[in-house]
Design a protein around this motif. Structure first.
Motif, PDB file in Angstrom:
ATOM      1  N   ILE A 157      -2.440   8.427  17.194  1.00 52.77           N
ATOM      2  CA  ILE A 157      -2.109   7.154  16.565  1.00 52.77           C
ATOM      3  C   ILE A 157      -3.388   6.396  16.196  1.00 52.77           C
ATOM      4  O   ILE A 157      -3.498   5.846  15.091  1.00 52.77           O
ATOM      5  CB  ILE A 157      -1.202   6.302  17.475  1.00 52.77           C
ATOM      6  N   ASP A 158      -4.361   6.376  17.103  1.00 54.48           N
ATOM      7  CA  ASP A 158      -5.634   5.699  16.822  1.00 54.48           C
ATOM      8  C   ASP A 158      -6.319   6.292  15.596  1.00 54.48           C
ATOM      9  O   ASP A 158      -6.817   5.562  14.738  1.00 54.48           O
ATOM     10  CB  ASP A 158      -6.577   5.786  18.023  1.00 54.48           C
ATOM     11  N   ARG A 159      -6.343   7.599  15.514  1.00 53.85           N
ATOM     12  CA  ARG A 159      -6.990   8.249  14.376  1.00 53.85           C
ATOM     13  C   ARG A 159      -6.249   7.984  13.069  1.00 53.85           C
ATOM     14  O   ARG A 159      -6.861   7.804  12.016  1.00 53.85           O
ATOM     15  CB  ARG A 159      -7.121   9.749  14.620  1.00 53.85           C
ATOM     16  N   THR A 160      -4.926   7.943  13.147  1.00 53.44           N
ATOM     17  CA  THR A 160      -4.140   7.661  11.952  1.00 53.44           C
ATOM     18  C   THR A 160      -4.343   6.218  11.515  1.00 53.44           C
ATOM     19  O   THR A 160      -4.480   5.935  10.320  1.00 53.44           O
ATOM     20  CB  THR A 160      -2.649   7.958  12.202  1.00 53.44           C
ATOM     21  N   ALA A 161      -4.397   5.302  12.468  1.00 59.06           N
ATOM     22  CA  ALA A 161      -4.660   3.890  12.135  1.00 59.06           C
ATOM     23  C   ALA A 161      -6.025   3.753  11.469  1.00 59.06           C
ATOM     24  O   ALA A 161      -6.164   3.030  10.477  1.00 59.06           O
ATOM     25  CB  ALA A 161      -4.589   3.028  13.392  1.00 59.06           C
ATOM     26  N   ALA A 162      -7.009   4.451  11.989  1.00 59.22           N
ATOM     27  CA  ALA A 162      -8.346   4.405  11.396  1.00 59.22           C
ATOM     28  C   ALA A 162      -8.331   4.954   9.976  1.00 59.22           C
ATOM     29  O   ALA A 162      -8.993   4.399   9.079  1.00 59.22           O
ATOM     30  CB  ALA A 162      -9.337   5.186  12.258  1.00 59.22           C
ATOM     31  N   LEU A 163      -7.575   5.998   9.743  1.00 58.69           N
ATOM     32  CA  LEU A 163      -7.467   6.571   8.404  1.00 58.69           C
ATOM     33  C   LEU A 163      -6.816   5.580   7.444  1.00 58.69           C
ATOM     34  O   LEU A 163      -7.296   5.381   6.320  1.00 58.69           O
ATOM     35  CB  LEU A 163      -6.662   7.871   8.441  1.00 58.69           C
ATOM     36  N   VAL A 164      -5.756   4.928   7.890  1.00 56.17           N
ATOM     37  CA  VAL A 164      -5.067   3.949   7.048  1.00 56.17           C
ATOM     38  C   VAL A 164      -6.011   2.791   6.711  1.00 56.17           C
ATOM     39  O   VAL A 164      -6.122   2.386   5.552  1.00 56.17           O
ATOM     40  CB  VAL A 164      -3.781   3.437   7.732  1.00 56.17           C
ATOM     41  N   VAL A 165      -6.705   2.272   7.711  1.00 53.41           N
ATOM     42  CA  VAL A 165      -7.619   1.144   7.484  1.00 53.41           C
ATOM     43  C   VAL A 165      -8.753   1.555   6.553  1.00 53.41           C
ATOM     44  O   VAL A 165      -9.089   0.836   5.610  1.00 53.41           O
ATOM     45  CB  VAL A 165      -8.162   0.593   8.822  1.00 53.41           C
ATOM     46  N   SER A 166      -9.350   2.714   6.795  1.00 54.24           N
ATOM     47  CA  SER A 166     -10.484   3.121   5.972  1.00 54.24           C
ATOM     48  C   SER A 166     -10.074   3.385   4.525  1.00 54.24           C
ATOM     49  O   SER A 166     -10.796   3.016   3.591  1.00 54.24           O
ATOM     50  CB  SER A 166     -11.180   4.345   6.562  1.00 54.24           C
ATOM     51  N   MET A 181       0.849  -1.185   0.000  1.00 51.02           N
ATOM     52  CA  MET A 181       0.000   0.000   0.000  1.00 51.02           C
ATOM     53  C   MET A 181       0.885   1.234   0.000  1.00 51.02           C
ATOM     54  O   MET A 181       1.857   1.310   0.745  1.00 51.02           O
ATOM     55  CB  MET A 181      -0.893  -0.024   1.241  1.00 51.02           C
ATOM     56  N   LYS A 182       0.552   2.176  -0.829  1.00 51.00           N
ATOM     57  CA  LYS A 182       1.267   3.450  -0.859  1.00 51.00           C
ATOM     58  C   LYS A 182       0.573   4.402   0.110  1.00 51.00           C
ATOM     59  O   LYS A 182      -0.633   4.562   0.071  1.00 51.00           O
ATOM     60  CB  LYS A 182       1.248   4.027  -2.265  1.00 51.00           C
ATOM     61  N   TYR A 183       1.350   4.992   1.001  1.00 52.90           N
ATOM     62  CA  TYR A 183       0.803   5.914   1.996  1.00 52.90           C
ATOM     63  C   TYR A 183       0.934   7.340   1.476  1.00 52.90           C
ATOM     64  O   TYR A 183       2.011   7.757   1.067  1.00 52.90           O
ATOM     65  CB  TYR A 183       1.523   5.746   3.328  1.00 52.90           C
ATOM     66  N   ASP A 184      -0.165   8.078   1.508  1.00 54.70           N
ATOM     67  CA  ASP A 184      -0.132   9.431   0.977  1.00 54.70           C
ATOM     68  C   ASP A 184       0.527  10.385   1.971  1.00 54.70           C
ATOM     69  O   ASP A 184       0.801  10.042   3.118  1.00 54.70           O
ATOM     70  CB  ASP A 184      -1.527   9.903   0.571  1.00 54.70           C
ATOM     71  N   THR A 185       0.783  11.589   1.499  1.00 50.00           N
ATOM     72  CA  THR A 185       1.496  12.564   2.321  1.00 50.00           C
ATOM     73  C   THR A 185       0.714  12.938   3.579  1.00 50.00           C
ATOM     74  O   THR A 185       1.313  13.264   4.596  1.00 50.00           O
ATOM     75  CB  THR A 185       1.819  13.834   1.515  1.00 50.00           C
ATOM     76  N   GLN A 186      -0.610  12.861   3.522  1.00 52.73           N
ATOM     77  CA  GLN A 186      -1.427  13.177   4.696  1.00 52.73           C
ATOM     78  C   GLN A 186      -1.095  12.235   5.854  1.00 52.73           C
ATOM     79  O   GLN A 186      -0.901  12.679   6.987  1.00 52.73           O
ATOM     80  CB  GLN A 186      -2.908  13.085   4.343  1.00 52.73           C
ATOM     81  N   VAL A 187      -1.002  10.956   5.561  1.00 51.89           N
ATOM     82  CA  VAL A 187      -0.704   9.965   6.600  1.00 51.89           C
ATOM     83  C   VAL A 187       0.738  10.136   7.087  1.00 51.89           C
ATOM     84  O   VAL A 187       1.008  10.107   8.291  1.00 51.89           O
ATOM     85  CB  VAL A 187      -0.942   8.531   6.081  1.00 51.89           C
ATOM     86  N   VAL A 188       1.652  10.321   6.167  1.00 53.39           N
ATOM     87  CA  VAL A 188       3.060  10.501   6.539  1.00 53.39           C
ATOM     88  C   VAL A 188       3.221  11.742   7.409  1.00 53.39           C
ATOM     89  O   VAL A 188       3.920  11.712   8.431  1.00 53.39           O
ATOM     90  CB  VAL A 188       3.955  10.571   5.279  1.00 53.39           C
ATOM     91  N   ASN A 189       2.549  12.831   7.053  1.00 53.18           N
ATOM     92  CA  ASN A 189       2.632  14.054   7.849  1.00 53.18           C
ATOM     93  C   ASN A 189       2.048  13.858   9.245  1.00 53.18           C
ATOM     94  O   ASN A 189       2.571  14.389  10.227  1.00 53.18           O
ATOM     95  CB  ASN A 189       1.943  15.217   7.138  1.00 53.18           C
ATOM     96  N   ARG A 190       0.966  13.105   9.339  1.00 54.15           N
ATOM     97  CA  ARG A 190       0.389  12.800  10.656  1.00 54.15           C
ATOM     98  C   ARG A 190       1.406  12.059  11.519  1.00 54.15           C
ATOM     99  O   ARG A 190       1.576  12.355  12.695  1.00 54.15           O
ATOM    100  CB  ARG A 190      -0.864  11.934  10.516  1.00 54.15           C
ATOM    101  N   MET A 191       2.086  11.084  10.917  1.00 47.70           N
ATOM    102  CA  MET A 191       3.069  10.308  11.672  1.00 47.70           C
ATOM    103  C   MET A 191       4.255  11.184  12.092  1.00 47.70           C
ATOM    104  O   MET A 191       4.799  11.013  13.188  1.00 47.70           O
ATOM    105  CB  MET A 191       3.543   9.102  10.859  1.00 47.70           C
ATOM    106  N   LYS A 192       4.636  12.119  11.263  1.00 48.01           N
ATOM    107  CA  LYS A 192       5.718  13.034  11.628  1.00 48.01           C
ATOM    108  C   LYS A 192       5.301  13.918  12.803  1.00 48.01           C
ATOM    109  O   LYS A 192       6.112  14.209  13.693  1.00 48.01           O
ATOM    110  CB  LYS A 192       6.133  13.886  10.430  1.00 48.01           C
ATOM    111  N   ARG A 193       4.030  14.350  12.817  1.00 51.44           N
ATOM    112  CA  ARG A 193       3.538  15.137  13.948  1.00 51.44           C
ATOM    113  C   ARG A 193       3.551  14.299  15.222  1.00 51.44           C
ATOM    114  O   ARG A 193       3.920  14.771  16.294  1.00 51.44           O
ATOM    115  CB  ARG A 193       2.125  15.651  13.676  1.00 51.44           C
ATOM    116  N   ILE A 194       3.142  13.047  15.096  1.00 53.77           N
ATOM    117  CA  ILE A 194       3.142  12.145  16.250  1.00 53.77           C
ATOM    118  C   ILE A 194       4.574  11.949  16.757  1.00 53.77           C
ATOM    119  O   ILE A 194       4.820  11.956  17.966  1.00 53.77           O
ATOM    120  CB  ILE A 194       2.486  10.798  15.890  1.00 53.77           C
ATOM    121  N   GLU A 195       5.495  11.799  15.827  1.00 50.64           N
ATOM    122  CA  GLU A 195       6.906  11.670  16.202  1.00 50.64           C
ATOM    123  C   GLU A 195       7.354  12.886  17.012  1.00 50.64           C
ATOM    124  O   GLU A 195       8.026  12.756  18.040  1.00 50.64           O
ATOM    125  CB  GLU A 195       7.762  11.522  14.947  1.00 50.64           C
ATOM    126  N   GLY A 196       6.948  14.066  16.575  1.00 52.47           N
ATOM    127  CA  GLY A 196       7.273  15.291  17.301  1.00 52.47           C
ATOM    128  C   GLY A 196       6.630  15.316  18.683  1.00 52.47           C
ATOM    129  O   GLY A 196       7.244  15.766  19.660  1.00 52.47           O
TER     130      GLY A 196
END
Length: 86
Positions: free
Chosen positions: A45-54, A1-16
């Protein structure tokens, strides 16, 4: 699965957020404040996981319909993934 920039940016915010949390702990911040930040990280993280699954579910259902197959199993699997993530 290719992850779009929205998901990657969310993960970067979580990292911060996690880095900030570690800094708070190193600075001996109050327990209440640390736990509040932990809760914020978990929610993100929960919201990002839900976005990835949906997003993945939507794509898979479209593919199944094109093949003329049932998507019931895909939906069950997606729900199970979300339940496990909690």
């Amino acid at each position: 699965m290719k992850y779009d920039t929205q998901v990657v940016n969310r993960m970067k915010r979580i990292e911060g957020q996690v880095r900030g949390l570690l800094k708070m702990m190193e600075e001996d911040k109050e327990c209440r404040d640390v736990v509040t930040q932990m809760s914020a990280v978990r929610t993100a993280i929960d919201r990002t996981a839900a976005l990835v699954v949906s997003t993945n579910l939507e794509r898979c259902i479209r593919e199944e319909k094109e093949k003329g197959e049932s998507s019931e199993d895909l939906i069950k699997e997606a729900v199970n993934l979300l339940v496990k993530s909690r």
